[in-house]
Enzyme design. Structure first.
Site, PDB file in Angstrom:
ATOM      1  CD  GLU A 291      -2.702  -1.253  -0.213  1.00  0.00           C
ATOM      2  OE1 GLU A 291      -3.091  -0.186  -0.728  1.00  0.00           O
ATOM      3  OE2 GLU A 291      -2.893  -2.367  -0.758  1.00  0.00           O
ATOM      4  CD  GLU A 420       2.970  10.153  -0.880  1.00  0.00           C
ATOM      5  OE1 GLU A 420       4.005   9.463  -0.885  1.00  0.00           O
ATOM      6  OE2 GLU A 420       1.890   9.768  -0.409  1.00  0.00           O
TER       7      GLU A 420
HETATM    8  P1  NAP Z   1       9.073   4.406   3.581  1.00  0.00           P
HETATM    9  O1  NAP Z   1      10.204   5.308   3.634  1.00  0.00           O
HETATM   10  O2  NAP Z   1       8.825   3.642   2.334  1.00  0.00           O
HETATM   11  O3  NAP Z   1       9.218   3.399   4.802  1.00  0.00           O
HETATM   12  C1  NAP Z   1       8.250   2.426   5.092  1.00  0.00           C
HETATM   13  C2  NAP Z   1       8.911   1.243   5.751  1.00  0.00           C
HETATM   14  O4  NAP Z   1       9.779   0.599   4.811  1.00  0.00           O
HETATM   15  C3  NAP Z   1       9.777   1.613   6.936  1.00  0.00           C
HETATM   16  O5  NAP Z   1       9.609   0.641   7.927  1.00  0.00           O
HETATM   17  C4  NAP Z   1      11.164   1.561   6.343  1.00  0.00           C
HETATM   18  O6  NAP Z   1      12.171   1.314   7.284  1.00  0.00           O
HETATM   19  C5  NAP Z   1      11.035   0.389   5.417  1.00  0.00           C
HETATM   20  N1  NAP Z   1      12.075   0.300   4.380  1.00  0.00           N
HETATM   21  C6  NAP Z   1      12.887   1.272   3.903  1.00  0.00           C
HETATM   22  N2  NAP Z   1      13.710   0.780   2.951  1.00  0.00           N
HETATM   23  C7  NAP Z   1      13.409  -0.537   2.827  1.00  0.00           C
HETATM   24  C8  NAP Z   1      13.893  -1.586   1.989  1.00  0.00           C
HETATM   25  N3  NAP Z   1      14.859  -1.403   1.082  1.00  0.00           N
HETATM   26  N4  NAP Z   1      13.341  -2.815   2.132  1.00  0.00           N
HETATM   27  C9  NAP Z   1      12.355  -3.039   3.015  1.00  0.00           C
HETATM   28  N5  NAP Z   1      11.857  -2.071   3.827  1.00  0.00           N
HETATM   29  C10 NAP Z   1      12.374  -0.838   3.732  1.00  0.00           C
HETATM   30  O7  NAP Z   1       7.703   5.168   3.888  1.00  0.00           O
HETATM   31  P2  NAP Z   1       7.414   6.125   5.129  1.00  0.00           P
HETATM   32  O8  NAP Z   1       8.150   7.388   4.922  1.00  0.00           O
HETATM   33  O9  NAP Z   1       7.589   5.390   6.403  1.00  0.00           O
HETATM   34  O10 NAP Z   1       5.859   6.350   4.984  1.00  0.00           O
HETATM   35  C11 NAP Z   1       5.304   7.306   4.167  1.00  0.00           C
HETATM   36  C12 NAP Z   1       4.784   6.699   2.884  1.00  0.00           C
HETATM   37  O11 NAP Z   1       3.843   5.682   3.195  1.00  0.00           O
HETATM   38  C13 NAP Z   1       4.041   7.673   2.014  1.00  0.00           C
HETATM   39  O12 NAP Z   1       4.412   7.469   0.680  1.00  0.00           O
HETATM   40  C14 NAP Z   1       2.584   7.322   2.248  1.00  0.00           C
HETATM   41  O13 NAP Z   1       1.726   7.672   1.187  1.00  0.00           O
HETATM   42  C15 NAP Z   1       2.670   5.855   2.408  1.00  0.00           C
HETATM   43  N6  NAP Z   1       1.514   5.330   3.111  1.00  0.00           N
HETATM   44  C16 NAP Z   1       0.581   4.630   2.408  1.00  0.00           C
HETATM   45  C17 NAP Z   1      -0.551   4.159   3.034  1.00  0.00           C
HETATM   46  C18 NAP Z   1      -1.581   3.398   2.264  1.00  0.00           C
HETATM   47  O14 NAP Z   1      -2.425   2.756   2.883  1.00  0.00           O
HETATM   48  N7  NAP Z   1      -1.557   3.427   0.954  1.00  0.00           N
HETATM   49  C19 NAP Z   1      -0.730   4.391   4.396  1.00  0.00           C
HETATM   50  C20 NAP Z   1       0.243   5.096   5.087  1.00  0.00           C
HETATM   51  C21 NAP Z   1       1.357   5.561   4.439  1.00  0.00           C
HETATM   52  P3  NAP Z   1      13.082   2.534   7.838  1.00  0.00           P
HETATM   53  O15 NAP Z   1      12.149   3.408   8.572  1.00  0.00           O
HETATM   54  O16 NAP Z   1      14.074   1.848   8.676  1.00  0.00           O
HETATM   55  O17 NAP Z   1      13.679   3.202   6.630  1.00  0.00           O
END
Ligand code: NAP
Ligand code: MG
Length: 519
Positions: A291, A420
């Site tokens: 998601e 975004e």
């Molecule tokens: P993110 O940077 O993609 O991080 C999400 C998770 O992925 C974190 O736990 C992160 O760990 C981990 N991660 C990072 N690099 C990875 C890799 N190479 N392999 C596996 N996991 C990895 O996103 P965010 O900044 O936390 O969240 C914001 C984003 O989430 C926005 O784009 C938002 O739109 C989206 N979102 C979507 C929904 C939905 O339902 N569609 C809901 C909420 C949020 P680390 O923190 O250790 O880097």
């Protein structure tokens, strides 16, 4: 009596009114209690044992970065492998437990969280920068997921209604699938983390949970609660650490059966690619829930209730500082009412208070220094693409505070209209007609949420059919999806449309087995 017959029908949690002094005081007491735990050195949990590391990282309060919530071990690649092995081992017995047993544990978890809901909210106020209502909505959603999925797993356990071939007994039932890697974002660090985790556990799968590095402490609280409720330790492994370091190992492991991910598009695309590759010893194709991001728009037609529309835009754009995947980052206004609605949006935006989340302002800080820099950079781009109406600056050096920002006269296709930003930045766009507005609304690679304001039922009907988003809202704001009422998930690059909080969700964590017995 069967468990499902004893359960009242699902209904969402209600919220407190924090303008009432007794409710405000109760939350402040919880904040003080959480503050007293600051600077704790936490552990990870692998195979029922605390796991430490040579290196630790700090979780900071984004409202006041001199405050350290706690320090967490940076999980290593070896530990990632151990965690998956532990989950695989535990899966062998856990997968044989009954849905009733697992639902019972989940209901206990829900009641424990209800009893301590202000503490969970307080942790998010301090660790994620949510105000009281936003934090409580996050905790309440976590409880709702637990209550909803506990009932759902019992429904999936009901016998399937199959056509019975003559001379046979024909059955189909749902069984767990294996080790699920749960990777949540920091923005709903209780609800989304808990929702994905308990969906996997209650369906009989085992889990390696890697919390987001900006919000490990609330993730730890959820894991502790699930252990206390009765989910066995090896069945749920908790592994904080950098996603960039251990993510690939967790995703690629041959014993990983499924990845439940919510986060950014870039990371989601990488996981999708990694999960597709079959490794030696792997005997299945991995499943993926991903998601991802959004570029959500609210369309206001000329015949709308303009005040309701302006209120809806401001609430959706700036609630939790615009850091919701569902946040309104584009207001698409019909040319006849453009100036009126824009003026009112700016007026309402200028009334928003911004400050330390523990003091319950309308808006707190953004999540991290990295996020703040990215957002400020987008604001600079936006200033060259349109007319800055308000905001555009960092407001305090104590934390990561950015003023709510409205940039008008943005053209379709502009950078801040397409990408975004994930912060308090609203692009306002003029449309010549409703058709034009729809074309602009649908004109990104995303398709998560959207809203349309109009008093014309034909316009609303067209939106119902032609606005291509997973979650559409008519004459209301585009944030605030409720479990059981607004199953959540997006189209196109917004993800796999898994519909969390809906009746199809648990199926993603199960596989169906069909058995025909000759009589
Ligand atoms: P993110 O940077 O993609 O991080 C999400 C998770 O992925 C974190 O736990 C992160 O760990 C981990 N991660 C990072 N690099 C990875 C890799 N190479 N392999 C596996 N996991 C990895 O996103 P965010 O900044 O936390 O969240 C914001 C984003 O989430 C926005 O784009 C938002 O739109 C989206 N979102 C979507 C929904 C939905 O339902 N569609 C809901 C909420 C949020 P680390 O923190 O250790 O880097
Ligand atoms: Mg933090």
């Amino acid at each position: 009596m069967k468990l499902q017959d004893q359960l009242p029908a699902y209904a969402p949690e209600s919220y407190h009114d924090f303008t009432k002094p007794e409710n405000k005081t109760a939350m402040e007491t919880a904040i003080a209690k959480i503050r007293s735990t600051f600077n704790t050195k936490y552990s990870n949990w692998i195979d029922g044992k605390p796991a430490h590391s040579d290196k630790y990282f700090n979780s900071l309060n984004p409202s006041n970065t001199s405050e350290v919530i706690g320090s967490f071990p940076l999980g290593t690649i070896d530990q990632a492998n151990e965690a998956v092995e532990s989950a695989w081992k535990a899966f062998q017995s856990w997968s044989k437990t009954t849905p009733e047993h697992r639902a019972g544990i989940l209901l206990k978890a829900a009641s424990l969280m209800k009893a301590r809901r202000h503490e969970f909210s307080a942790m998010m106020i301090l660790e994620a920068g949510k105000n009281f209502a936003e934090a409580e909505a996050d905790t309440a959603e976590a409880i709702d997921f637990m209550e909803f999925y506990a009932r759902e797993v019992l429904r999936y356990a009901e016998p399937s209604n199959l056509y019975q071939m003559p001379g046979e007994k024909d059955e189909m039932f749902y069984i767990p699938i294996g080790v699920v890697i749960v990777i949540p974002p920091w923005n709903f660090p209780c609800a989304i983390l808990a929702g994905m985790t308990v969906a996997a556990l209650v369906t009989g799968n085992s889990v390696v949970l890697k919390p987001a590095s900006d919000t490990p402490a609330i993730g730890y609280m959820v894991a502790e609660l699930l252990y206390e409720a009765g989910f066995p330790h090896g069945v749920l492994n908790f592994l904080a650490g950098s996603g960039g370091t251990i993510g690939d190992t967790l995703v690629s492991h041959p014993k990983t059966r499924m990845i439940a991910f919510t986060g950014s598009l870039d990371v989601g695309l990488r996981i999708n690619e990694m999960a597709a590759k079959v490794h030696p010893g792997q005997i299945w194709l991995k499943r993926l829930i991903a998601e991802l991001g959004g570029k959500d728009a609210i369309v206001v037609n000329h015949d709308a209730d303009l005040e309701a529309a302006a209120q809806g835009i401001v609430a959706s754009a700036f609630g939790f500082q615009g850091q919701k995947c569902s946040a309104c980052s584009r207001a698409i206004l019909h040319k006849d009412i453009y100036d009126t609605v824009l003026a009112r949006v700016v007026e309402l935006t200028n009334k928003l208070t911004i400050g330390n989340s523990a003091e319950n302002p309308n808006m707190g800080p953004v999540s991290s220094e990295r996020a703040m820099k990215t957002i400020l950079n987008y604001i600079e781009i936006g200033k060259t693409e349109g007319r800055l109406m308000t905001g555009g600056v960092r407001t305090s050096e104590t934390g990561y505070f950015i003023a709510p920002t409205v940039i008008a006269d943005i053209k379709p296709g502009a950078v801040i209209e397409q990408e975004e930003i994930f912060g308090p930045v609203l692009a306002v766009i003029k449309a010549d007609s409703f058709d034009h507005a729809l074309e602009i609304a649908n004109g990104t690679k995303y398709g998560l949420t959207g809203a349309v304001y109009s008093k014309n039922p034909e316009i609303l009907d067209r939106a119902r059919n032609e606005y291509f988003v997973g979650n559409l809202y008519l004459n209301r704001k585009c944030t605030g999806a409720m479990v059981g009422s607004h199953p959540f998930g997006g189209f196109n690059m917004s993800g796999t449309d898994s519909k969390a909080g809906g009746k199809d969700y648990l199926l993603l964590f199960l596989q169906a087995k069909s058995v025909a017995t000759k009589l």
